[in-house]
Design an enzyme around this catalytic site. Structure first.
Site: not given
Length: 543
Positions: A340, A345
């Site tokens: 990932e 974020e």
């Protein structure tokens, strides 16, 4: 211009081991790309607020110490400085008195550190210089003749060391929470360093994108040839990861295009799906495009509200993820072994902070593979979030300022599953700590662009046979003579910086002519000589 630079690098043998300058004028001509602020806001393209005396340039670096105990700015190189012969660093600085709080000494220090250490400061050396307020001045740090301070008294003299690859600049000292704003320009190291031993790819070929232009004045759906709206939960039952409490939907209510941007809208509403009712809805998009290596640029603006959790990220195309676009045809590997990549974020309870991270078998969940930075307007202004992904490392940046590099030394299947295709995901999740007053908020995306290396350039298209072009002296201090050899006709001579920016041009209609280059800053340039029939490029070094 990038295509020209790529042609130069490929066709004229400029190898990555050549000597390179270390400088930045913050006008786009620098060779430093890793400026970073520790507890300090940084803007490397700030309009010069004091265009006067020795500095009338248009843009400078703004350094804003917001009260961090050890606030500073820094950059790091792949190679080490050799201070045995070249040991001087300099830059211009302006410190406005009105920006200072507290009673610290008016000073600036330059520290050299080894960024490869877990505690880079532990072996640092430092020079401190006084600063005069409210005026531009050039400050020089000479690690041979100036008084320097070794943090470790047992460290050798700086000019005998070859372990420094990080430069730290600190205004008004450390171990205080006072504030100060400074403006910095024309950073220069008086020597050169060996280039990286890696042949860094140039990602200049746009291979996939969505500009989200839509139809002016209307709300439209996404291009379903590019995006899949994932609605089925990937965790057992009806849940998503991280304890998220939203339903993802494929409705226009939660994801749509309007006024030139994509909106992913998280809403407070009761919604039932798959036999379960939840109080929040949002959207999670999968790209129908997957790739290996390249540069991803996403211009976006984050939502607001404690409990919102937006992300711009990637997953291995081979993930066995129920409900994902690729699972049925490509799914062979579970998370985290598929790898990932979190390009960015953001958490609504830490509104001014953005983070990049990697999850894989070596570290996942609360991963140690992460880095972030503070930006004061993540939700009120658009920013460009960038990932550059090569076969050896990943570099994450915001608005061109790097905040994290992932480059495990010994790559294996556990820490580097990143040699296979990944696809893009855009989503806004809702966490259990969502504020009671939340109603709705959107993440806006202006564009998503993926770049990869250009196909091999044709030598016939970009240059001609090896003519007897001669440029001397090279290196040169002030003047060079260009002997055109058998280049026919009047020629245009164009100088480009090492970053591919055009800096000067002049013409020549006789076989040999001398040209003044005293106005150039010291560094590496490329001189393109082009006539009506052919062209050639040579590397030129200005001392």
């Amino acid at each position: 211009m990038k295509n020209l630079l790529l042609a130069i690098l490929i066709l004229f043998g400029f190898n990555a081991n050549a000597q390179q300058t270390v400088e930045d004028d913050f006008e786009g001509n620098g060779t430093i790309s890793t400026w970073f602020g520790d507890d300090a806001n940084i803007n490397a393209q700030f309009n010069n607020p004091y265009k006067e005396t020795i500095n009338t340039s248009n843009t400078v670096l703004q350094y804003e110490d917001v009260g961090g105990q050890y606030a500073n700015i820094r950059f790091e190189l792949d190679e080490k400085f050799d201070l045995s012969e070249d040991y001087t660093f300099s830059f211009k600085i302006y410190v406005p008195a009105v920006t200072i709080t507290g009673s610290q000494d008016n000073q600036v220090s330059l520290k050299l550190q080894n960024g490869d250490l877990n505690e880079p400061w532990s072996t640092q050396t430092e020079i401190v210089k006084d600063v005069t307020l409210n005026q531009w001045q050039t400050v020089t740090f000479n690690f041979k003749d100036d008084n320097y301070i070794n943090l470790n008294a047992g460290s050798a003299a700086p000019i005998t060391r070859t372990d420094f690859n990080r430069v730290v600049i600190q205004v008004n000292g450390e171990n205080n929470t006072d504030r100060v704003t400074a403006y910095i320009d024309d950073f220069l190291y008086d020597g050169t360093i060996a280039g990286s031993s890696d042949d860094e790819p140039v990602f200049d070929n746009l291979v996939w994108s969505d500009e989200f232009d839509g139809q002016t004045g209307f709300v439209t759906d996404l291009d379903n040839s590019k995006w899949f709206k994932q609605i089925y939960p990937i965790i057992g039952g009806n849940s998503w990861a991280n304890g998220e409490i939203q339903h993802y939907t494929d409705r226009l209510d939660n994801s749509y295009v309007s006024n030139g941007t994509l909106k992913i809208l998280a809403k407070k509403e009761t919604y039932s799906y798959n036999g379960t009712s939840k109080n929040y809805t949002s959207a999670r998009l999968n790209s129908k495009y997957a790739f290996t290596y390249g540069k991803v640029e996403i211009r976006a603006k984050m939502p607001t509200g404690v409990g919102t959790f937006p992300a711009l990220w990637m997953l291995g195309q081979n993930i066995t993820e129920t409900g994902g676009y690729w699972a049925a045809t490509k799914g062979t590997t579970p998370w985290p072994d598929c790898g990932e990549i979190d390009i960015i974020e953001h958490w609504g309870d830490n509104q001014d902070f953005v983070q990049s991270a990697l999850h894989n078998r070596s570290s996942f969940g609360s991963t140690v593979n992460k880095g972030g930075r503070t930006i004061s307007n993540a939700s009120s202004e658009f920013h460009v979030y960038t990932l550059e992904w090569t076969a050896t490392k990943m570099t994450f940046s915001v608005d061109g300022i790097v905040h994290y590099v992932y480059n495990p030394e010994n790559k294996n299947a556990e820490n580097w599953p990143y040699d296979a295709p990944q696809y893009l995901l855009l989503n806004v999740a809702i966490l259990p700590n969502i504020t009671a007053g939340f109603s709705e908020s959107a993440m806006e995306v202006d564009y998503v662009r993926v770049y990869q290396e250009s196909a091999s350039l044709s030598t016939e298209d970009n240059t001609i046979k090896n003519q007897a072009l001669n440029v001397y002296p090279n290196p040169s201090n002030s003047r060079v003579t260009v002997n055109l050899g058998n280049v026919e006709g009047e020629s245009e001579l164009v100088l480009y910086s090492i970053t591919g920016k055009k800096v000067h041009s002049f013409s020549q209609d006789i076989p040999s002519e001398t040209h003044d280059i005293s106005f150039l800053k010291r560094g590496v340039y490329f001189l393109q000589v082009a006539s009506s029939k052919n062209s050639k490029v040579v590397k030129l070094i200005k001392n």
